[in-house]
Scaffold this motif. Structure first.
Motif, short mmCIF file in Angstrom:
data_model
loop_
_atom_site.label_atom_id
_atom_site.label_comp_id
_atom_site.label_asym_id
_atom_site.label_seq_id
_atom_site.Cartn_x
_atom_site.Cartn_y
_atom_site.Cartn_z
N VAL A 58 66.50 163.87 46.69
CA VAL A 58 67.72 164.52 47.09
C VAL A 58 66.98 165.53 48.25
O VAL A 58 66.23 166.21 47.76
CB VAL A 58 68.53 165.37 45.93
N PRO A 59 67.31 165.08 49.47
CA PRO A 59 66.51 166.03 50.46
C PRO A 59 67.08 167.60 50.53
O PRO A 59 68.30 167.76 50.22
CB PRO A 59 66.78 165.40 51.60
N ARG A 60 66.23 168.51 51.15
CA ARG A 60 66.79 169.70 51.48
C ARG A 60 66.70 169.60 52.98
O ARG A 60 67.72 169.06 53.73
CB ARG A 60 65.84 170.87 51.04
N ASP A 61 65.84 170.16 53.63
CA ASP A 61 65.80 170.22 55.16
C ASP A 61 65.06 169.16 55.67
O ASP A 61 65.38 168.83 57.00
CB ASP A 61 64.92 171.62 55.60
N TRP A 62 64.39 168.29 55.22
CA TRP A 62 63.73 167.29 55.68
C TRP A 62 63.98 165.79 54.92
O TRP A 62 64.34 165.65 53.71
CB TRP A 62 62.26 167.45 55.77
N LEU A 63 63.70 164.61 55.81
CA LEU A 63 63.74 163.36 55.36
C LEU A 63 62.23 162.53 55.78
O LEU A 63 61.82 163.20 56.88
CB LEU A 63 65.08 162.65 56.14
N GLU A 97 55.04 167.03 51.30
CA GLU A 97 55.43 166.93 52.73
C GLU A 97 57.05 167.41 52.78
O GLU A 97 57.48 168.05 54.04
CB GLU A 97 55.16 165.68 53.24
N LEU A 98 57.84 166.98 51.97
CA LEU A 98 59.27 167.30 52.12
C LEU A 98 60.00 168.46 51.60
O LEU A 98 60.96 168.91 52.08
CB LEU A 98 60.17 165.91 51.81
N GLN A 99 59.44 168.57 50.52
CA GLN A 99 59.92 169.69 49.81
C GLN A 99 61.33 169.57 49.23
O GLN A 99 62.27 170.08 49.50
CB GLN A 99 59.75 171.14 50.51
N PRO A 100 61.72 168.57 48.67
CA PRO A 100 62.99 167.97 48.29
C PRO A 100 63.45 168.83 47.13
O PRO A 100 62.74 169.38 46.41
CB PRO A 100 63.01 166.65 47.79
N GLU A 101 64.85 168.73 47.06
CA GLU A 101 65.63 169.38 45.97
C GLU A 101 65.10 168.70 44.66
O GLU A 101 64.98 169.64 43.70
CB GLU A 101 67.01 169.42 46.07
N TRP A 102 64.75 167.42 44.64
CA TRP A 102 64.44 166.46 43.46
C TRP A 102 63.91 165.18 43.98
O TRP A 102 64.26 164.77 45.02
CB TRP A 102 65.87 166.26 42.66
N LEU A 103 62.91 164.74 43.23
CA LEU A 103 62.24 163.39 43.50
C LEU A 103 61.76 162.63 42.30
O LEU A 103 61.52 163.33 41.26
CB LEU A 103 61.13 163.68 44.57
N ARG A 104 62.19 161.37 42.25
CA ARG A 104 61.75 160.66 41.06
C ARG A 104 61.02 159.32 41.71
O ARG A 104 61.51 158.95 42.74
CB ARG A 104 62.79 160.34 40.34
N ILE A 105 60.02 158.56 41.00
CA ILE A 105 59.71 157.25 41.44
C ILE A 105 59.29 156.66 40.19
O ILE A 105 58.94 157.30 39.26
CB ILE A 105 58.22 157.61 42.21
N GLY A 106 59.57 155.24 40.24
CA GLY A 106 59.49 154.31 39.41
C GLY A 106 58.45 153.46 39.83
O GLY A 106 58.58 152.72 40.91
N GLY A 107 57.34 153.14 38.99
CA GLY A 107 56.28 152.31 39.69
C GLY A 107 56.41 151.09 38.24
O GLY A 107 55.73 151.27 37.40
N TYR A 108 56.97 150.03 38.77
CA TYR A 108 56.95 148.94 37.95
C TYR A 108 55.77 147.96 38.38
O TYR A 108 55.81 147.12 39.19
CB TYR A 108 58.36 148.33 38.16
N TRP A 109 54.82 147.99 37.61
CA TRP A 109 53.62 147.34 37.90
C TRP A 109 53.49 145.99 37.28
O TRP A 109 53.73 145.77 36.00
CB TRP A 109 52.25 147.80 37.43
#
Length: 144
Positions: A58-63, A97-109
């Motif tokens: 969920v971005p704030r100021d940057w994409l 880099e982005l300072q987002p409101e929220w971030l998640r990552i799923g790594g499905y190896w």
């Protein structure tokens, strides 16, 4: 890098992640990148490892500029690191880099030695009032 020829970075540290201003700064929304063919190297054997990554934020100021993200992610092709280091490191770099409101990552190896390893990271609880769909990447089932 957008609109220009760009050299493939040889390492994740060398890769430049570019950001662009959020064109909708007053709106709260989720951005998703799906990377079904992520590749890195096992740091012990040098053998290739493959993953399906899903990055939501969920971005704030940057994409993040998508071409720079693609080049950053492909810089892992010759990079030796464990699954956990790759997955969490990508998230931490994007957060820095982005300072987002929220971030998640799923790594499905994909499995090596018969054992798949899935790695999940998020910065906080998902924000309310934003549609964040489930990642819906099925767990590994083999041929069964």
């Amino acid at each position: 890098m957008l609109g220009h020829a760009a050299r493939q970075p040889q390492t994740p540290e060398e890769a430049v992640l570019e950001r662009v201003p959020n064109p909708n700064p007053g709106a709260r929304y989720c951005v998703r990148f799906t990377v079904p063919e992520f590749t890195s190297l096992c740091p012990m054997t040098g053998q290739p490892d493959f993953a399906h990554l899903v990055i939501d934020y969920v971005p704030r100021d940057w994409l993040v500029e998508s071409k720079s993200l693609k080049l950053y992610l492909t810089s892992f092709r010759n990079h030796g690191a464990f699954h956990e280091a790759c997955t969490v490191g990508i998230a931490q770099r994007l957060v820095a880099e982005l300072q987002p409101e929220w971030l998640r990552i799923g790594g499905y190896w994909y499995p090596r030695g018969g054992i798949p390893i899935d790695v999940f990271f998020q910065t906080a609880e998902p924000p309310g009032g934003v549609w964040i769909p489930p990642q819906d990447v099925p767990g590994y089932r083999g041929r069964g």
